[in-house]
Design a protein around this motif. Structure first.
Motif, PDB file in Angstrom:
ATOM      1  N   PRO A  90       3.259  -4.395   8.221  1.00  0.00           N
ATOM      2  CA  PRO A  90       3.626  -3.065   8.703  1.00  0.00           C
ATOM      3  C   PRO A  90       3.636  -2.065   7.560  1.00  0.00           C
ATOM      4  O   PRO A  90       3.988  -2.399   6.427  1.00  0.00           O
ATOM      5  N   VAL A  91       3.233  -0.838   7.861  1.00  0.00           N
ATOM      6  CA  VAL A  91       3.149   0.180   6.819  1.00  0.00           C
ATOM      7  C   VAL A  91       3.930   1.423   7.231  1.00  0.00           C
ATOM      8  O   VAL A  91       4.242   1.621   8.411  1.00  0.00           O
ATOM      9  N   MET A  92       4.244   2.248   6.243  1.00  0.00           N
ATOM     10  CA  MET A  92       4.952   3.498   6.482  1.00  0.00           C
ATOM     11  C   MET A  92       4.555   4.500   5.414  1.00  0.00           C
ATOM     12  O   MET A  92       4.061   4.125   4.335  1.00  0.00           O
ATOM     13  N   LEU A  93       4.753   5.781   5.731  1.00  0.00           N
ATOM     14  CA  LEU A  93       4.562   6.846   4.751  1.00  0.00           C
ATOM     15  C   LEU A  93       5.890   7.104   4.051  1.00  0.00           C
ATOM     16  O   LEU A  93       6.951   7.075   4.673  1.00  0.00           O
ATOM     17  N   ALA A  94       5.814   7.361   2.759  1.00  0.00           N
ATOM     18  CA  ALA A  94       7.033   7.644   2.006  1.00  0.00           C
ATOM     19  C   ALA A  94       6.722   8.629   0.892  1.00  0.00           C
ATOM     20  O   ALA A  94       5.651   8.560   0.264  1.00  0.00           O
ATOM     21  N   GLY A  95       7.640   9.571   0.662  1.00  0.00           N
ATOM     22  CA  GLY A  95       7.496  10.495  -0.451  1.00  0.00           C
ATOM     23  C   GLY A  95       7.950   9.833  -1.740  1.00  0.00           C
ATOM     24  O   GLY A  95       9.112   9.449  -1.865  1.00  0.00           O
ATOM     25  N   ARG A  96       7.010   9.701  -2.679  1.00  0.00           N
ATOM     26  CA  ARG A  96       7.343   9.059  -3.960  1.00  0.00           C
ATOM     27  C   ARG A  96       6.481   9.655  -5.048  1.00  0.00           C
ATOM     28  O   ARG A  96       5.318   9.990  -4.828  1.00  0.00           O
ATOM     29  N   ASN A  97       7.074   9.774  -6.242  1.00  0.00           N
ATOM     30  CA  ASN A  97       6.324  10.198  -7.427  1.00  0.00           C
ATOM     31  C   ASN A  97       5.609  11.528  -7.222  1.00  0.00           C
ATOM     32  O   ASN A  97       4.481  11.733  -7.675  1.00  0.00           O
ATOM     33  N   GLY A  98       6.260  12.438  -6.524  1.00  0.00           N
ATOM     34  CA  GLY A  98       5.684  13.771  -6.351  1.00  0.00           C
ATOM     35  C   GLY A  98       4.583  13.852  -5.327  1.00  0.00           C
ATOM     36  O   GLY A  98       3.894  14.866  -5.230  1.00  0.00           O
ATOM     37  N   GLY A  99       4.389  12.812  -4.536  1.00  0.00           N
ATOM     38  CA  GLY A  99       3.354  12.827  -3.511  1.00  0.00           C
ATOM     39  C   GLY A  99       3.761  11.959  -2.349  1.00  0.00           C
ATOM     40  O   GLY A  99       4.916  11.541  -2.229  1.00  0.00           O
ATOM     41  N   THR A 100       2.821  11.672  -1.464  1.00  0.00           N
ATOM     42  CA  THR A 100       3.080  10.814  -0.311  1.00  0.00           C
ATOM     43  C   THR A 100       2.296   9.526  -0.474  1.00  0.00           C
ATOM     44  O   THR A 100       1.080   9.555  -0.682  1.00  0.00           O
ATOM     45  N   GLU A 101       3.009   8.413  -0.408  1.00  0.00           N
ATOM     46  CA  GLU A 101       2.381   7.119  -0.582  1.00  0.00           C
ATOM     47  C   GLU A 101       2.460   6.312   0.707  1.00  0.00           C
ATOM     48  O   GLU A 101       3.303   6.566   1.581  1.00  0.00           O
ATOM     49  N   LEU A 102       1.571   5.351   0.826  1.00  0.00           N
ATOM     50  CA  LEU A 102       1.583   4.411   1.933  1.00  0.00           C
ATOM     51  C   LEU A 102       2.216   3.120   1.425  1.00  0.00           C
ATOM     52  O   LEU A 102       1.765   2.546   0.429  1.00  0.00           O
ATOM     53  N   LEU A 103       3.278   2.680   2.086  1.00  0.00           N
ATOM     54  CA  LEU A 103       3.990   1.473   1.670  1.00  0.00           C
ATOM     55  C   LEU A 103       3.797   0.361   2.687  1.00  0.00           C
ATOM     56  O   LEU A 103       3.812   0.601   3.904  1.00  0.00           O
ATOM     57  N   VAL A 104       3.633  -0.862   2.190  1.00  0.00           N
ATOM     58  CA  VAL A 104       3.654  -2.051   3.035  1.00  0.00           C
ATOM     59  C   VAL A 104       5.071  -2.595   2.988  1.00  0.00           C
ATOM     60  O   VAL A 104       5.631  -2.810   1.907  1.00  0.00           O
ATOM     61  N   ALA A 105       5.648  -2.811   4.161  1.00  0.00           N
ATOM     62  CA  ALA A 105       7.058  -3.221   4.211  1.00  0.00           C
ATOM     63  C   ALA A 105       7.192  -4.464   5.073  1.00  0.00           C
ATOM     64  O   ALA A 105       7.779  -4.439   6.162  1.00  0.00           O
ATOM     65  N   ALA A 106       6.632  -5.579   4.612  1.00  0.00           N
ATOM     66  CA  ALA A 106       6.719  -6.827   5.355  1.00  0.00           C
ATOM     67  C   ALA A 106       8.154  -7.346   5.336  1.00  0.00           C
ATOM     68  O   ALA A 106       8.884  -7.177   4.345  1.00  0.00           O
ATOM     69  N   GLU A 107       8.555  -7.985   6.435  1.00  0.00           N
ATOM     70  CA  GLU A 107       9.926  -8.477   6.552  1.00  0.00           C
ATOM     71  C   GLU A 107      10.239  -9.493   5.459  1.00  0.00           C
ATOM     72  O   GLU A 107       9.445 -10.393   5.170  1.00  0.00           O
ATOM     73  N   GLY A 108      11.390  -9.311   4.834  1.00  0.00           N
ATOM     74  CA  GLY A 108      11.836 -10.239   3.800  1.00  0.00           C
ATOM     75  C   GLY A 108      11.212 -10.008   2.442  1.00  0.00           C
ATOM     76  O   GLY A 108      11.449 -10.791   1.507  1.00  0.00           O
ATOM     77  N   GLN A 109      10.403  -8.960   2.300  1.00  0.00           N
ATOM     78  CA  GLN A 109       9.759  -8.672   1.024  1.00  0.00           C
ATOM     79  C   GLN A 109      10.078  -7.249   0.591  1.00  0.00           C
ATOM     80  O   GLN A 109      10.319  -6.377   1.422  1.00  0.00           O
ATOM     81  N   ALA A 110      10.073  -7.045  -0.713  1.00  0.00           N
ATOM     82  CA  ALA A 110      10.268  -5.691  -1.229  1.00  0.00           C
ATOM     83  C   ALA A 110       9.038  -4.848  -0.881  1.00  0.00           C
ATOM     84  O   ALA A 110       7.906  -5.339  -0.937  1.00  0.00           O
ATOM     85  N   PRO A 111       9.236  -3.588  -0.473  1.00  0.00           N
ATOM     86  CA  PRO A 111       8.078  -2.737  -0.165  1.00  0.00           C
ATOM     87  C   PRO A 111       7.149  -2.603  -1.359  1.00  0.00           C
ATOM     88  O   PRO A 111       7.599  -2.518  -2.509  1.00  0.00           O
ATOM     89  N   ARG A 112       5.843  -2.621  -1.086  1.00  0.00           N
ATOM     90  CA  ARG A 112       4.873  -2.395  -2.152  1.00  0.00           C
ATOM     91  C   ARG A 112       3.993  -1.220  -1.780  1.00  0.00           C
ATOM     92  O   ARG A 112       3.670  -1.015  -0.598  1.00  0.00           O
ATOM     93  N   SER A 113       3.612  -0.451  -2.787  1.00  0.00           N
ATOM     94  CA  SER A 113       2.842   0.759  -2.553  1.00  0.00           C
ATOM     95  C   SER A 113       1.351   0.471  -2.532  1.00  0.00           C
ATOM     96  O   SER A 113       0.842  -0.304  -3.356  1.00  0.00           O
ATOM     97  N   LEU A 114       0.675   1.104  -1.594  1.00  0.00           N
ATOM     98  CA  LEU A 114      -0.786   1.059  -1.556  1.00  0.00           C
ATOM     99  C   LEU A 114      -1.399   2.268  -2.250  1.00  0.00           C
ATOM    100  O   LEU A 114      -2.604   2.459  -2.223  1.00  0.00           O
TER     101      LEU A 114
END
Length: 384
Positions: A90-114
């Motif tokens: 599963p993915v989500m949009l998130a504001g990070r580092n002055g821009g908008t990033e796409l994050l993968v947020a699999a259950e039981g794992q720390a989100p990672r940025s794409l």
């Protein structure tokens, strides 16, 4: 159109090597599969040497997931409708580092940025995608996106308020009646009486649906109640339009660059072939390949051709359109042009009416995709 799309700068001040484009499709509406077919066309034509493409599917339950970028997976084959299913990433949009990033947020794992997303190409049709809801989310995420903004998307999706806006802009709108959910429950017979006053035939439609979902052509009073109930399966608000004798003429509109005027294609005409389709319904549009044909440019008098293009641009501007829209008219035997509706995210496969009309007007499919991304990347986020 030879200009290259310009990407926003990275936080370091250096331009991104290639614009990153999130191609978003699927969704919660009844037009889920139509959206997938549109995405198949775009994924097959977008220049992946020019853009870093990230395909994101939205399942029917609303969950976002990374999906395969193979166009064949999302195409309609042998009448089978494609569908996005909830995935393991599963993915989500998130504001990070002055821009908008796409994050993968699999259950039981720390989100990672794409990585950072420069622009979203939202190829969703119908409610929860084309109606301003997704556009509002993207505005909150402060990310650029292709197509109309929140208000224009909402007005363009709701055939009732669309007509109100068109009437206020001085456009010629055909007779219609609206049945709200409250009116139907309070006094259905009174609502049907109002509708019958339009005369017959009438077209009964969900107020906020597209791709001819839930539409019934009704020839007399006896078929009205069932038609309203069929439309209500898609939307509690129903619009009923008087049948208009005339040719169906369409115009593709493309936003102008900067402060330039909106651009209108040559008009096209839809002709439903004799057979199993009484009007241009879902089957004729997407399943029965020989049911309808587009003639572009439509065989119209020169002055009508120019006038319908002008009116299409006026309709686009009236709703506050951005990016793209298709505007549909009736051309009556007595020479009137009656506006039917605007579609702020029309079907966008290579054989869809919108790209075909622009191809006939000098902008081929892949170049049209480039232009839409260019327009999105070169407009500011926030109020404008």
């Amino acid at each position: 159109m030879t200009d290259q799309p310009t990407s926003p700068q990275n936080p370091s001040g250096t331009p991104a090597a290639r614009p990153r484009v999130a191609v978003l499709f699927g969704g919660r509406s009844s037009e889920h599969s139509v959206s997938c077919v549109t995405a198949a066309g775009v994924l097959g034509a977008i220049d992946k040497d020019k853009y870093d493409v990230v395909p994101v599917g939205i399942a029917r339950d609303g969950s976002w997931t990374l999906v395969d970028d193979d166009p064949a997976q999302w195409s309609m084959t042998a009448g089978k409708l494609p569908e996005v299913t909830a995935g393991t990433e599963p993915v989500m949009l998130a504001g990070r580092n002055g821009g908008t990033e796409l994050l993968v947020a699999a259950e039981g794992q720390a989100p990672r940025s794409l990585g950072r997303i420069d622009v979203v190409l939202p190829l969703l049709h119908g409610p929860f995608g084309e109606d301003g809801t997704l556009q509002g989310l993207l505005e909150l995420a402060d990310v650029r996106y292709v197509g109309a903004g929140v208000l224009a998307s909402a007005v363009g999706m709701d055939k009732h308020y669309m007509k109100v806006v068109f009437e206020d802009a001085g456009l010629n709108v055909g007779p219609y009646q609206v049945i709200t959910d409250r009116q139907w429950h309070q006094d259905a017979e009174a609502a049907l009486d109002r509708v019958a006053g339009l005369g017959f035939p009438v077209f009964v439609k969900p107020a906020r649906a597209g791709s001819s979902m839930g539409i019934t052509k009704v020839a007399d009073r006896t078929g009205l109640r069932a038609a309203v109930e069929a439309a209500r399966e898609h939307d509690p608000k129903v619009i009923v339009e008087a049948g208009i004798l005339g040719r169906e003429i369409e115009v593709a509109v493309l936003q102008g660059r900067g402060s330039e005027e909106s651009r209108a294609s040559l008009p096209g005409e839809i002709a439903v072939q004799p057979g199993d389709h009484d009007f241009y319904d879902f089957e004729a549009k997407y399943v029965d390949g020989g049911a309808a044909a587009l003639s572009c440019p439509a065989d119209l008098p020169a002055e009508i051709t120019e006038r319908v293009r002008e009116l299409a641009a006026e309709a686009f501007d009236a709703v506050g359109g951005e990016g793209l829209s298709r505007v549909d008219f009736f051309y009556t035997p007595d020479g009137e042009l009656v506006i039917n509706e605007i579609n702020t995210m029309p079907g966008f496969t290579p054989i869809s009416m919108y790209p075909q009309m622009w191809a006939k007007s000098g902008i081929p499919y892949s170049e049209l995709i480039d232009e839409l991304i260019y327009l999105a990347l070169n407009r500011k986020t926030g109020l404008r």
